[in-house]
Motif scaffolding. Structure first.
Motif, PDB file in Angstrom:
ATOM      1  N   LEU A  72      32.347 -14.117   3.245  1.00 49.93           N
ATOM      2  CA  LEU A  72      31.363 -13.045   3.117  1.00 49.93           C
ATOM      3  C   LEU A  72      31.976 -11.706   3.512  1.00 49.93           C
ATOM      4  O   LEU A  72      32.153 -11.417   4.700  1.00 49.93           O
ATOM      5  CB  LEU A  72      30.140 -13.347   3.984  1.00 49.93           C
ATOM      6  N   GLY A  73      32.303 -10.888   2.530  1.00 51.83           N
ATOM      7  CA  GLY A  73      32.774  -9.534   2.781  1.00 51.83           C
ATOM      8  C   GLY A  73      31.628  -8.551   2.645  1.00 51.83           C
ATOM      9  O   GLY A  73      30.884  -8.584   1.656  1.00 51.83           O
ATOM     10  N   LEU A  74      31.474  -7.680   3.625  1.00 52.08           N
ATOM     11  CA  LEU A  74      30.365  -6.732   3.673  1.00 52.08           C
ATOM     12  C   LEU A  74      30.885  -5.311   3.863  1.00 52.08           C
ATOM     13  O   LEU A  74      31.962  -5.096   4.426  1.00 52.08           O
ATOM     14  CB  LEU A  74      29.423  -7.063   4.842  1.00 52.08           C
ATOM     15  N   GLY A  75      30.078  -4.346   3.417  1.00 55.70           N
ATOM     16  CA  GLY A  75      30.403  -2.948   3.641  1.00 55.70           C
ATOM     17  C   GLY A  75      29.187  -2.085   3.393  1.00 55.70           C
ATOM     18  O   GLY A  75      28.289  -2.461   2.624  1.00 55.70           O
ATOM     19  N   VAL A  76      29.145  -0.941   4.052  1.00 62.61           N
ATOM     20  CA  VAL A  76      27.991  -0.047   3.903  1.00 62.61           C
ATOM     21  C   VAL A  76      28.086   0.795   2.647  1.00 62.61           C
ATOM     22  O   VAL A  76      27.174   1.563   2.340  1.00 62.61           O
ATOM     23  CB  VAL A  76      27.824   0.881   5.127  1.00 62.61           C
ATOM     24  N   SER A  77      29.187   0.687   1.883  1.00 66.24           N
ATOM     25  CA  SER A  77      29.407   1.528   0.712  1.00 66.24           C
ATOM     26  C   SER A  77      29.518   2.982   1.175  1.00 66.24           C
ATOM     27  O   SER A  77      30.012   3.253   2.268  1.00 66.24           O
ATOM     28  CB  SER A  77      28.295   1.325  -0.318  1.00 66.24           C
ATOM     29  N   GLY A  78      29.077   3.921   0.354  1.00 69.06           N
ATOM     30  CA  GLY A  78      29.134   5.337   0.719  1.00 69.06           C
ATOM     31  C   GLY A  78      27.791   5.983   0.484  1.00 69.06           C
ATOM     32  O   GLY A  78      26.879   5.386  -0.098  1.00 69.06           O
ATOM     33  N   PRO A  79      27.637   7.224   0.923  1.00 72.68           N
ATOM     34  CA  PRO A  79      26.329   7.874   0.819  1.00 72.68           C
ATOM     35  C   PRO A  79      25.843   8.046  -0.607  1.00 72.68           C
ATOM     36  O   PRO A  79      24.635   7.952  -0.870  1.00 72.68           O
ATOM     37  CB  PRO A  79      26.539   9.222   1.521  1.00 72.68           C
ATOM     38  N   GLN A  80      26.758   8.265  -1.551  1.00 74.04           N
ATOM     39  CA  GLN A  80      26.307   8.460  -2.919  1.00 74.04           C
ATOM     40  C   GLN A  80      25.685   7.197  -3.499  1.00 74.04           C
ATOM     41  O   GLN A  80      24.634   7.236  -4.146  1.00 74.04           O
ATOM     42  CB  GLN A  80      27.469   8.930  -3.797  1.00 74.04           C
ATOM     43  N   VAL A  81      26.330   6.058  -3.293  1.00 76.39           N
ATOM     44  CA  VAL A  81      25.798   4.798  -3.802  1.00 76.39           C
ATOM     45  C   VAL A  81      24.589   4.353  -2.973  1.00 76.39           C
ATOM     46  O   VAL A  81      23.555   3.954  -3.514  1.00 76.39           O
ATOM     47  CB  VAL A  81      26.882   3.706  -3.804  1.00 76.39           C
ATOM     48  N   SER A  82      24.705   4.427  -1.654  1.00 78.39           N
ATOM     49  CA  SER A  82      23.622   3.967  -0.791  1.00 78.39           C
ATOM     50  C   SER A  82      22.332   4.732  -1.058  1.00 78.39           C
ATOM     51  O   SER A  82      21.260   4.137  -1.249  1.00 78.39           O
ATOM     52  CB  SER A  82      24.020   4.111   0.683  1.00 78.39           C
ATOM     53  N   GLU A  83      22.421   6.052  -1.104  1.00 80.12           N
ATOM     54  CA  GLU A  83      21.221   6.869  -1.258  1.00 80.12           C
ATOM     55  C   GLU A  83      20.859   7.098  -2.731  1.00 80.12           C
ATOM     56  O   GLU A  83      19.678   7.164  -3.077  1.00 80.12           O
ATOM     57  CB  GLU A  83      21.405   8.202  -0.535  1.00 80.12           C
ATOM     58  N   GLY A  84      21.879   7.191  -3.598  1.00 80.84           N
ATOM     59  CA  GLY A  84      21.600   7.469  -4.993  1.00 80.84           C
ATOM     60  C   GLY A  84      21.213   6.246  -5.797  1.00 80.84           C
ATOM     61  O   GLY A  84      20.368   6.320  -6.692  1.00 80.84           O
ATOM     62  N   TRP A  85      21.813   5.108  -5.488  1.00 80.87           N
ATOM     63  CA  TRP A  85      21.590   3.885  -6.258  1.00 80.87           C
ATOM     64  C   TRP A  85      20.566   2.969  -5.601  1.00 80.87           C
ATOM     65  O   TRP A  85      19.690   2.420  -6.266  1.00 80.87           O
ATOM     66  CB  TRP A  85      22.927   3.165  -6.435  1.00 80.87           C
ATOM     67  N   HIS A  86      20.683   2.817  -4.279  1.00 77.40           N
ATOM     68  CA  HIS A  86      19.804   1.883  -3.564  1.00 77.40           C
ATOM     69  C   HIS A  86      18.631   2.568  -2.863  1.00 77.40           C
ATOM     70  O   HIS A  86      17.704   1.887  -2.408  1.00 77.40           O
ATOM     71  CB  HIS A  86      20.609   1.077  -2.538  1.00 77.40           C
ATOM     72  N   GLY A  87      18.678   3.886  -2.733  1.00 81.67           N
ATOM     73  CA  GLY A  87      17.585   4.578  -2.055  1.00 81.67           C
ATOM     74  C   GLY A  87      17.518   4.295  -0.571  1.00 81.67           C
ATOM     75  O   GLY A  87      16.450   4.340   0.036  1.00 81.67           O
TER      76      GLY A  87
END
Length: 330
Positions: A72-87
């Motif tokens: 299981l590899g995890l990561g917070v991604s970045g602000p553009q994907v986190s806020e733009g794609w996932h809200g």
């Protein structure tokens, strides 16, 4: 096709990633069904995309269906994907990651799921929710958790709480830039570094001329350094600067954000690509491999970066030969 060949050749793990296209678990379930012994790992599953309990369910299911082969590899991604794609707000990524891993591990241990943290409270205190127990039985008592980390604080956290680190743009000659905070995290948690898996993804391009072999990597490097984030917050841009390429990193970012992708790719220093990739004739790669082992790498992820499927399959075969010739094959 690459996963089946890796399985046949004795590779240890096949990874699948996700951004805002295909998701990792679906790809990994497909790969696991067509392989026998190679592990399947997410590199990464995005933390903002799923609740921690959902991730635990997915991990348990994949581990069960694969016969105990899931990582299981995890990561917070970045602000553009986190806020733009996932809200999902990107605020306090370190605290959210720590709590997320805590909850995932609690659920996978099949304890009744109760949690009180800054970012998650389970069950919610003001409703009908109840503490539940995972009904799927993973094959293993402990599914290994890897964190994708780039910044120093996130690297410390990986060393403190994870079983392994998923790295990109790993330059053996500058390994201390990332390994020092990672080892600080291991030390603060009283952990044995020998039990921690250091896993950089390394582009591999075979060819007679190593300089020409760098060309297929340019676009990838420019995307990450220049465009994988905003001007104010791009972890890969910051990493390139920490590796000593301050001016070039700024030039790449400036061009990429101006949508001049060709200029951005051309601005990536050849030395940066070479130091973070394996390029050229197999003899050159054989000479280069011990530097990764000396820098603390324990699993080398081969990214067959160029050519047809047949050529990429051949890259996998060549890397097995190269590791044997370098005396590093297990």
């Amino acid at each position: 096709a690459l996963a089946r060949e890796a399985d046949r050749l004795g590779y240890s793990v096949v990874w699948a990633a996700e951004a805002y296209g295909s998701d990792a678990p679906t790809v990994l379930s497909w790969v696991a069904a067509q392989t026998e012994s190679v592990d399947v790992g997410s590199a990464i599953m995005q933390i903002p995309a799923r609740t921690p309990a959902c991730t635990a369910m997915t991990a348990a299911t994949l581990d069960t269906l694969s016969g105990g082969r899931f990582r299981l590899g995890l990561g917070v991604s970045g602000p553009q994907v986190s806020e733009g794609w996932h809200g999902v707000r990107f605020a306090k990524p370190l605290g959210r990651t720590r709590e997320y891993v805590d909850i995932v591990r609690t659920a996978l241990s099949r304890q009744r799921l109760r949690y009180e943290g800054e970012h998650w409270t389970l069950p919610l205190p003001d409703g009908p929710g109840k503490a539940l127990t995972l009904t799927v039985h993973p094959v293993r008592e402990r599914i290994p958790v890897y964190l994708a980390a780039v910044g120093p604080k996130n690297l410390e956290l990986a060393g403190e709480i994870a079983d392994g680190w998923l790295a990109v743009f790993f330059a053996p000659e500058h390994a201390h830039v990332s390994m020092d905070p990672l080892r600080a995290g291991l030390s603060s948690a009283g952990r044995d570094p020998a039990e921690f898996d250091v896993v950089p993804t390394v582009p591999v391009v075979l060819g007679d001329d190593w300089r020409s072999a760098a060309d297929p990597v340019r676009g990838y490097a420019a995307l990450y350094i220049g465009g994988m984030g905003s001007r104010e917050k791009n972890f890969y841009h910051q990493l390139a600067r920490r590796l000593g390429y301050e001016q070039a990193a700024d030039e790449v970012q400036e061009a990429y954000l101006a949508k001049d992708y060709g200029r951005a790719a051309a601005a990536v220093p050849l030395e940066l690509i070479d130091s973070t990739s394996l390029l050229g004739p197999v003899e050159r790669i054989v000479e280069r491999l011990p530097a990764y082992a000396d820098a603390g790498v324990t699993t080398l992820t081969v990214a067959a970066f160029a050519g047809s499927m047949e050529q990429r399959v051949q890259t996998l075969r060549t890397m097995v030969d190269a590791l044997e010739r370098a005396g590093l094959a297990e």
